[in-house]
Design a protein around this motif. Structure first.
Motif, PDB file in Angstrom:
ATOM      1  N   ALA A  73       2.117 -10.413 -14.541  1.00  0.00           N
ATOM      2  CA  ALA A  73       2.553  -9.472 -13.500  1.00  0.00           C
ATOM      3  C   ALA A  73       2.864 -10.204 -12.202  1.00  0.00           C
ATOM      4  O   ALA A  73       2.394 -11.327 -11.965  1.00  0.00           O
ATOM      5  N   ASN A  74       3.653  -9.551 -11.356  1.00  0.00           N
ATOM      6  CA  ASN A  74       3.987 -10.079 -10.035  1.00  0.00           C
ATOM      7  C   ASN A  74       3.557  -9.066  -8.980  1.00  0.00           C
ATOM      8  O   ASN A  74       3.940  -7.894  -9.051  1.00  0.00           O
ATOM      9  N   LEU A  75       2.762  -9.525  -8.008  1.00  0.00           N
ATOM     10  CA  LEU A  75       2.293  -8.652  -6.930  1.00  0.00           C
ATOM     11  C   LEU A  75       2.989  -9.065  -5.631  1.00  0.00           C
ATOM     12  O   LEU A  75       2.860 -10.198  -5.180  1.00  0.00           O
ATOM     13  N   THR A  76       3.727  -8.132  -5.041  1.00  0.00           N
ATOM     14  CA  THR A  76       4.438  -8.395  -3.788  1.00  0.00           C
ATOM     15  C   THR A  76       4.100  -7.287  -2.804  1.00  0.00           C
ATOM     16  O   THR A  76       4.509  -6.123  -2.983  1.00  0.00           O
ATOM     17  N   ILE A  77       3.328  -7.630  -1.778  1.00  0.00           N
ATOM     18  CA  ILE A  77       2.866  -6.665  -0.776  1.00  0.00           C
ATOM     19  C   ILE A  77       3.354  -7.125   0.596  1.00  0.00           C
ATOM     20  O   ILE A  77       3.003  -8.212   1.051  1.00  0.00           O
ATOM     21  N   ALA A  78       4.174  -6.302   1.238  1.00  0.00           N
ATOM     22  CA  ALA A  78       4.688  -6.633   2.571  1.00  0.00           C
ATOM     23  C   ALA A  78       3.727  -6.094   3.623  1.00  0.00           C
ATOM     24  O   ALA A  78       3.305  -4.936   3.558  1.00  0.00           O
ATOM     25  N   PHE A  79       3.385  -6.942   4.602  1.00  0.00           N
ATOM     26  CA  PHE A  79       2.424  -6.543   5.631  1.00  0.00           C
ATOM     27  C   PHE A  79       2.970  -5.362   6.439  1.00  0.00           C
ATOM     28  O   PHE A  79       4.140  -5.307   6.810  1.00  0.00           O
ATOM     29  N   GLY A  80       2.071  -4.390   6.688  1.00  0.00           N
ATOM     30  CA  GLY A  80       2.437  -3.224   7.474  1.00  0.00           C
ATOM     31  C   GLY A  80       2.975  -2.066   6.670  1.00  0.00           C
ATOM     32  O   GLY A  80       3.205  -0.973   7.214  1.00  0.00           O
ATOM     33  N   ARG A  81       3.177  -2.254   5.359  1.00  0.00           N
ATOM     34  CA  ARG A  81       3.658  -1.161   4.506  1.00  0.00           C
ATOM     35  C   ARG A  81       2.459  -0.427   3.911  1.00  0.00           C
ATOM     36  O   ARG A  81       1.363  -0.976   3.760  1.00  0.00           O
ATOM     37  N   ARG A  82       2.673   0.831   3.566  1.00  0.00           N
ATOM     38  CA  ARG A  82       1.609   1.666   2.984  1.00  0.00           C
ATOM     39  C   ARG A  82       2.000   2.017   1.545  1.00  0.00           C
ATOM     40  O   ARG A  82       2.957   2.760   1.310  1.00  0.00           O
ATOM     41  N   TYR A  83       1.231   1.468   0.599  1.00  0.00           N
ATOM     42  CA  TYR A  83       1.559   1.587  -0.819  1.00  0.00           C
ATOM     43  C   TYR A  83       0.684   2.645  -1.497  1.00  0.00           C
ATOM     44  O   TYR A  83      -0.546   2.572  -1.430  1.00  0.00           O
ATOM     45  N   GLY A  84       1.324   3.599  -2.165  1.00  0.00           N
ATOM     46  CA  GLY A  84       0.609   4.511  -3.043  1.00  0.00           C
ATOM     47  C   GLY A  84       0.558   3.913  -4.437  1.00  0.00           C
ATOM     48  O   GLY A  84       1.608   3.603  -5.025  1.00  0.00           O
ATOM     49  N   VAL A  85      -0.637   3.700  -4.972  1.00  0.00           N
ATOM     50  CA  VAL A  85      -0.801   3.100  -6.306  1.00  0.00           C
ATOM     51  C   VAL A  85      -0.982   4.234  -7.310  1.00  0.00           C
ATOM     52  O   VAL A  85      -1.955   4.992  -7.230  1.00  0.00           O
ATOM     53  N   VAL A  86      -0.026   4.373  -8.238  1.00  0.00           N
ATOM     54  CA  VAL A  86      -0.057   5.497  -9.178  1.00  0.00           C
ATOM     55  C   VAL A  86      -0.014   4.973 -10.611  1.00  0.00           C
ATOM     56  O   VAL A  86       0.394   3.848 -10.877  1.00  0.00           O
ATOM     57  N   GLY A  87      -0.432   5.825 -11.514  1.00  0.00           N
ATOM     58  CA  GLY A  87      -0.477   5.503 -12.935  1.00  0.00           C
ATOM     59  C   GLY A  87      -1.466   6.418 -13.617  1.00  0.00           C
ATOM     60  O   GLY A  87      -2.264   7.091 -12.968  1.00  0.00           O
TER      61      GLY A  87
END
Length: 733
Positions: free
Chosen positions: A204-218
């Motif tokens: 897997a590849n994890l790419t998180i940009a600083f200052g963004r708000r991510y909803g993790v769903v599944g």
């Protein structure tokens, strides 16, 4: 019965505490001490947030229930032991008096029966042995009880110590003032995560940009929490200058005040304050030494140098405290706690006085206060009421750092998320926008993937047919070899995952003529001084679709228990149709299941008379399919247990479904299935929920329960949310 009494007395107590008390009561060990139950139960429940007067009443009821039963059993055992002695008790042949009836009386004077002295022929040696044996058993039982209490206490303390050590290990003291300007994006390529022998993510590849708000769903069980936990523990290679915080555990219950617990979350601020105290004390000691007489010049010079050094360090500490606005910390912490539902007086209470749900709120407040570079929240809306959820939504909209939040509440994700991180098929997919954008885009992306997959499969087949036809033809062999090379270089595409549909189905009841349930000026309280809800006027029909909303502790669950007759009103009139059946789904519905049995076996025990195939088919209508129905229920996920509970509710053939937070353990697919089933159900529905979409889909009436009063609200749930927490009421802290 004891579980019901305890929950009524202390509705906010943790299930672990209730189970522990129930185990103690069932074990017994208090035959000759009427105060034993109160001495054991009362301090535990007061620590769990209970009111002393209600707990005193509970202890009296439990004592009457268990002590009398134990006392009676002890008398019967003693009678049996005495009757088995080698030599019988010789009593005069008096009419109307038998040896059995005499032994069953508690105070029989063997020396005087009808005025005549009777000689006892009991073997005194054997009697002493029997008494010693009973005393030895009681002593061993008391010792086991003490050992169990000590073991549980030590186990809890050890668990808390481990959590604290783990926090220190993965969250070292970090001077976050020195990390300003550094790149705080996260990019990790080609990593795997496994849990309990099962692969969660592959390459897997994890790419998180600083200052963004991510909803993790599944889907439930896909591994969302496992991913966040792996990040928090730095099991994947997150840069060390980025501070991480994963909110999962409730805070430790001790004498620390709630607001102090929040302030301590900023470990860098606490470190600076501790250094300030140390330097101030050292300067005082140096000045005291300087004032002593008879010091030589070398000592004076040394003390002067130490004094200057400490002053310089202290000045630097003051500068750093000023940079982080330490003087405003307490007001910020207080504002966060207030937003999460803590009154000013409650903020000064010790954490041990709060229930587990409220300690989770303190844990959330700590995370919001210390503002890590990456904040990870795992279903925070499950532990909050609607006012607190609205506040949290608006607060997180101003969150300046990175946020990852796991939630099944679509409206919450729409309000908070700027991006969606979708976990499925052991991989991560990224979508710009909130959940609604993701939901619209996901299906289009899936169709595009399916078209690409089908097109490649056709091309592969075309190449393979050419190769098979001309491989051994001398003239066409070079072309066949060329096609083989093309086929080998084609990327391997996976077909898009099929969406498994989840279906719920509630059996429709026979119709009842109205009114089926009416309440006129009904009031309920545990005592006259402790009124929970008052002046209820309610007319329930077969087509009622009612949502009851309001802050925690306002009496919503008490209202539901009045409907189900679990609570009896203190005053007012209740008219109930004699044939009315109500099925009640509680927040603690899992306690109603026997987790040592399979779902099929449990259904067969509760609702006998059908074949195994019929039970499996019935459970299948609630998403418990295949071999899942034959697994021991303790191995099932929270959502699967909820589905079994819903199947049991439907099997009762209710006219009215009363549901207390039914969506807490369900993923989005199951929530959709529940909504559809309730829409098709021909009976009444009353729910307590904080999920805006669920309320909008299922209910056409909203009742607000607040400050012990139930009133009808004429607007929508969105209008109610805006009313209790206007947009301008929340500002970034």
């Amino acid at each position: 019965m004891a579980l019901v009494l305890i929950r009524q007395a202390v509705p906010d107590a943790d299930e672990a505490i209730i189970d522990y008390i129930d185990g103690y009561l069932k074990d017994g060990g208090f035959e000759d001490d009427e105060d034993a139950i109160a001495d054991f139960v009362k301090p535990i429940l007061i620590d769990a947030g209970g009111k002393e007067d209600r707990i005193d009443t509970l202890c009296k009821e439990l004592t009457a229930m268990y002590f009398d039963k134990q006392h009676s059993n002890a008398q019967n055992i003693s009678s049996q032991k005495l009757s088995k002695l080698d030599q019988a008790i010789t009593m005069g042949h008096q009419s109307g008096i038998s040896a059995t009836s005499s032994l069953n009386k508690s105070h029989v004077d063997l020396d005087h029966v009808s005025g005549r002295r009777v000689q006892s022929q009991v073997n005194q040696e054997k009697l002493r042995k029997a008494e010693a044996k009973i005393a030895s058993k009681m002593a061993k039982r008391a010792e086991r009880t003490n050992q169990r209490v000590e073991y549980e206490a030590s186990r809890l303390l050890e668990s808390e110590r481990q959590l604290q050590e783990e926090y220190k290990l993965y969250n070292p003291i970090l001077d976050y003032t020195t990390t300003k300007g550094k790149n705080k994006d996260i990019k990790i390529d080609n990593f795997d995560i496994s849990f309990a022998g099962r692969r969660i993510l592959t390459d897997a590849n994890l790419t998180i940009a600083f200052g963004r708000r991510y909803g993790v769903v599944g889907k439930n069980g896909i591994g969302k929490s496992t991913l966040l936990r792996a990040m928090a523990r730095r099991e994947i290679n997150v840069p060390t200058h980025i501070s991480l915080l994963y909110v999962e555990q409730e805070v430790v219950a001790d004498d620390t005040r709630a607001i102090d617990m929040v302030l301590r979350a900023d470990v860098w601020r606490e470190h600076l304050l501790e250094k300030e105290r140390e330097l101030t004390a050292r300067i005082s000691n140096i000045e005291a030494e300087q004032n002593e007489e008879g010091l030589d010049e070398q000592v004076k010079k040394s003390l002067e140098e130490q004094h200057d050094t400490c002053h310089s360090e202290l000045k630097e500490i003051f500068s750093k405290l000023q940079d982080i606005e330490s003087d405003k910390a307490e007001s910020k912490a207080s504002a966060i706690l207030a937003g999460l539902g803590f009154a000013a007086a409650d903020q000064k209470r010790a954490t041990k006085e709060f229930s587990g749900g409220w300690r989770m709120r303190i844990s959330l407040a700590r995370a919001l206060f210390c503002k890590p570079d990456v904040l990870m929240l795992d279903e925070p809306d499950n532990m909050l009421d609607i006012p607190a959820i609205v506040w949290l939504e608006k607060y997180l909209q101003t969150w300046p750092n990175t946020l990852l939040v796991v939630s099944h509440d679509r409206e919450f994700l729409d309000e908070v998320a700027t991006d969606i991180l979708h976990m499925h098929s052991e991989k991560l997919d990224y979508y710009k926008g909130n959940f609604s954008n993701f939901n619209g885009t996901k299906e289009e992306r899936r169709k595009a993937q399916l078209r690409e997959y089908e097109s490649q499969m056709q091309y592969r087949q075309h190449l393979q047919d050419f190769i098979d036809r001309w491989r051994y033809n001398a003239k066409r062999a070079p072309q066949a070899q060329s096609k083989i090379k093309i086929l080998e270089k084609l990327p391997v595409l996976e077909p898009p995952e099929d969406e498994k549909l989840v279906n719920f189905q509630f059996s429709n009841p026979e119709q009842l003529s109205p009114p089926i349930l009416q309440m006129n000026d009904v009031t309920f309280g545990y005592t006259k001084d402790r009124i929970i809800i008052k002046h209820i006027n309610l007319d329930l029909r077969m087509d009622s679709r009612v949502a009851i909303v309001g802050p925690n502790g306002a009496g919503k669950s008490t209202m539901l228990k009045l409907l189900t007759e679990e609570n009896k009103p203190m005053s007012g009139l209740v008219h109930r149709n004699g044939r009315l059946r109500i099925a009640y789904f509680t927040q603690h519905h899992i306690d109603q299941l026997d987790l040592s049995k399979s779902a099929v076996a449990f259904m067969a025990e509760k609702f006998p008379g059908k074949t195994e195939e019929e039970y499996r088919r019935y459970l299948g209508s609630f998403g418990i399919t295949g071999m899942v129905g034959l697994q021991v229920m303790k191995t099932l996920s929270g959502g699967q247990k909820s589905r079994v509970a819903f199947a049991c509710l439907s099997a009762q053939g209710p006219h009215v479904l009363v549901l207390d937070e039914p969506t807490n353990h369900l993923d989005m697919e199951s929530m959709d299935a529940l909504q559809d089933a309730l829409s098709q159900f021909k009976g009444g529905v009353i729910i307590v929920s904080h999920d805006e979409r669920f309320i909008n889909t299922v209910c056409n009436e909203i009742w607000i329960c607040d400050k012990g009063v139930l009133t009808k609200f004429s607007g929508t749930i969105k209008e109610y949310k805006e009313m209790i927490c206007p947009t301008e009421a929340v500002v970034a802290l």
